[in-house]
Write an enzyme that holds these catalytic residues in place. Structure first.
Site, PDB file in Angstrom:
ATOM      1  N   GLU A  46     -14.882  22.865 -90.605  1.00  0.00           N
ATOM      2  CA  GLU A  46     -16.135  22.199 -90.962  1.00  0.00           C
ATOM      3  C   GLU A  46     -17.074  23.153 -91.703  1.00  0.00           C
ATOM      4  OE1 GLU A  46     -19.471  19.419 -88.627  1.00  0.00           O
ATOM      5  OE2 GLU A  46     -18.032  20.648 -87.503  1.00  0.00           O
ATOM      6  N   LYS A 115     -19.943  13.084 -92.666  1.00  0.00           N
ATOM      7  CA  LYS A 115     -19.849  12.972 -91.215  1.00  0.00           C
ATOM      8  C   LYS A 115     -20.705  11.816 -90.727  1.00  0.00           C
ATOM      9  CE  LYS A 115     -20.151  16.095 -87.179  1.00  0.00           C
ATOM     10  NZ  LYS A 115     -20.399  17.506 -86.805  1.00  0.00           N
ATOM     11  N   CYS A 170     -15.383  16.557 -87.175  1.00  0.00           N
ATOM     12  CA  CYS A 170     -15.718  17.109 -85.861  1.00  0.00           C
ATOM     13  C   CYS A 170     -16.162  16.064 -84.849  1.00  0.00           C
ATOM     14  CB  CYS A 170     -16.765  18.220 -86.015  1.00  0.00           C
ATOM     15  SG  CYS A 170     -16.869  19.288 -84.533  1.00  0.00           S
TER      16      CYS A 170
END
Length: 630
Positions: A46, A115, A170
């Site tokens: 990430e 994200k 994530c």
């Protein structure tokens, strides 16, 4: 790669926090290295280009400008690398900052996936800097090329239609309903997750279980690339715990705190086969997804992936023992229910001193114990004839004695010779009539004795024999309940071994160990010098090969060329390629030609993921052509 195998990698460089130029150099080095090692898909951690732990520096224009510039440089360096690369980068879209996974191939940025779920608890403060990518659908321009910025993107390989890649970032995985769930339902077979997971005690196990379980639920490969060394340790530590999982199996994981690059060969054909088979898996929900094509030239890589020689038998001793105990319980519980339902207090089993009948007797004894039926009600019948050897006979007698069952002996030579006379068969001709007459005589005796005792005949044949049709039709092929019908031959041996090693009866254990040491044989031909002359595997082929073929053909529908390739790799130190091909051809021929025997199998319990019951796992016409398979 050929046959649906894709070499994939997960990596993170030893970064410098907030130094995009340095990080980009290291990223490019890893791209070149993994490409040289044959990887076709590479996932970084990430926010790789900036580092995850920049804090309020994410609000500074110089960092964001340099990150975007270095992203363009990285993209250009992928020209001609023949791989798909996923790298983490902070990007501004309409004055808002997003934490993004950027998908790159052959010098171009194909798509940007923001994200969705931003953690803002404990050590995480992402909402201070980033905006959720939920419902975002915009365009960014790179070198006068428009690039989509949205979560619902599928990256589809033109040469390998089963390779469909999607991304989440994530925390997206750690929520109750991850975006990857929708990605898989839309057709993604590979999920890439650039992540920065803080390392704390016990988190390693939880993380591994989370990733492997998600890959299982999605029937997908899951590539999890974790932030590692180089990130700020001001308050937390990152370990670089990369994971590559496929349908619940961990194919590779990095040793923590090493910044190790990991590789694995995923099998997208296998995943596609699983989805076709599992009709409850939803599909086709692509209305709100954008499909972006990319190209991969087929590589001639060597497969590093290992295929177990005995796919039905776990390699790990503890796991194998647990499996054996579970299967014995399943077999016994299946028979227990049938005995209860029929109010049966007796069972009749033909006992030969071989592995299959031994296992059937052990299972029946367990079922009797569960029902408090005296073991003397278990009638074990030995029926010596032309091929019976003293070794198997004595083992059968000793086994029944130690179990406390009832032994009956019925010699069948006279009856079989009378039958030969009745049908006009020359006893000196040891053909299929000679052999099958014995098997059918034995079955007649067992059925009639079951009538005498008001009991039922317990079948002894195993799944490998059923797959190959290695059973006499209306002979040992028939019973009233078949306890071994879904147990392959390679597993039968370990079930008997487990019983021998766990029983408190030392003499019983010794008998079982000698049964295990006896060659597999139907004993239908006369012995030579008192020794078994008819060895099944000399005639039908090695059961370890046939069980290998059976598992991968039935479980995943693999074609012959792929089975052959896998078998050559797996058995390279055991059989030459001509031998493997010979028995593979024999396997297909027998499997298709002998379906009529499986179409009328007795009832029996399924114990594993592969079975051949015509009522359950194999609804196959008896006259199907094998041409497409062969």
């Amino acid at each position: 790669m050929k046959d649906g195998f894709i070499k994939v990698a997960c990596a993170t460089p030893k970064i410098k926090v907030a130094d995009p130029v340095y990080n980009a150099e290291k990223i490019i080095e890893i791209i070149k290295e993994t490409g040289a090692n044959g990887a076709s898909l590479l996932v970084f951690s990430e926010l790789t280009i900036s580092g995850y732990t920049c804090g309020d520096l994410f609000l500074q224009q110089p960092l964001l400008t340099e990150c975007k510039r270095q992203l363009g440089k990285i993209a250009k360096e992928t020209k001609g690398e023949n791989m798909l690369v996923v790298v983490g980068c902070p990007l501004v879209v309409k004055q808002k900052l997003y934490n993004c996974a950027v998908v790159i191939s052959d010098g171009k940025i194909l798509g940007i996936v923001p994200k969705t779920h931003l953690p803002n608890y404990s050590e995480f403060y992402e909402l201070r800097h980033f905006t959720t990518g939920k419902d975002l659908d915009e365009i960014l321009w790179f070198d006068e090329e428009p690039v989509s910025v949205c979560t619902n993107q599928l990256f589809v390989c033109e040469e390998i239609p089963e390779l469909v890649v999607a991304c989440e970032v994530c925390e997206d995985l750690w929520v109750p309903l991850p975006p990857s769930t929708y990605h898989a339902m839309a057709g993604a077979t590979v999920i890439c997750n650039p992540s920065a997971s803080v390392e704390t005690t016990t988190k390693e196990t939880y993380r591994r279980n989370l990733v492997s379980n998600q890959s299982a639920r999605l029937l997908a490969a899951y590539l999890y690339a974790d932030a590692g060394e180089g990130e700020s340790t001001q308050d937390v530590v990152y370990s670089g715990h990369h994971l590559i999982c496929e349908n619940g199996s961990v194919l590779a994981q990095a040793k923590r705190f090493t910044n190790e690059t990991i590789y694995a060969d995923i099998d997208v054909q296998r995943l596609a086969a699983e989805r076709r088979k599992m009709t409850s898996f939803p599909g086709g929900k692509t209305d709100d997804y954008e499909e972006i094509p990319f190209s991969l030239k087929v590589r001639k890589n060597k497969i590093s992936r290992k295929f177990p020689k005995t796919p039905f038998v776990p390699d790990n001793r503890d796991e194998r023992d647990k499996r054996c105990d579970e299967i014995l319980s399943l077999q016994s519980m299946g028979l227990k229910k049938r005995l209860e339902h029929t109010h049966c207090q007796h069972a009749v089993v033909g006992i030969s001193g071989g592995l299959d009948s031994t296992l059937a007797v052990l299972v029946t004894a367990r079922a009797f114990d569960m029902l408090d039926i005296p073991r003397k009600n278990l009638v074990c019948v030995t029926m010596p004839c032309f091929g019976t050897t003293d070794r198997t006979y004595q083992n059968a007698v000793s086994l029944i004695k130690e179990l406390g069952a009832t032994l009956k002996e019925v010699r069948i030579e006279k009856a079989v010779r009378q039958h030969f006379a009745d049908i006009g068969h020359d006893e000196s001709v040891h053909d299929v009539t000679y052999e099958n007459s014995q098997a059918r005589e034995r079955t007649q005796i067992l059925m009639d004795m079951a009538n005498q005792y008001n009991g039922m005949v317990i079948g002894t044949g195993d799944m490998s024999e059923l797959a190959l049709g290695w059973a006499t039709y209306n002979g040992d092929h028939m019973s009233m309940y078949a306890v071994n019908c879904s147990v392959p031959k390679t597993l039968v041996r370990y079930l008997v071994l487990y019983y021998a090693e766990t029983t408190e009866n030392k003499k019983l254990s010794e008998v079982l160990m000698d049964v295990l040491d006896t060659p597999v044989s139907p004993e239908l031909l006369p012995p030579v010098d008192g020794v078994i002359s008819q060895k099944t595997e000399d005639l039908v082929g090695p059961y370890e090969l046939h069980d290998f073929f059976l598992y991968y053909m039935m479980r995943f529908g693999f074609p012959k060329a792929k089975l052959y390739r896998m078998a050559k790799l797996t058995f390279k130190d055991v059989y030459d390629k001509e031998t493997i091909k010979k028995w593979l051809d024999k396997f297909y021929w027998r499997f298709f030609s002998q379906q009529f025997k499986r179409s009328c199998l007795p009832d029996g319990p399924k114990v594993g993921s592969v079975a051949v019951s015509p009522r359950g796992d194999l609804r196959m016409p008896s006259d199907a052509s094998p041409s497409a398979w062969i």
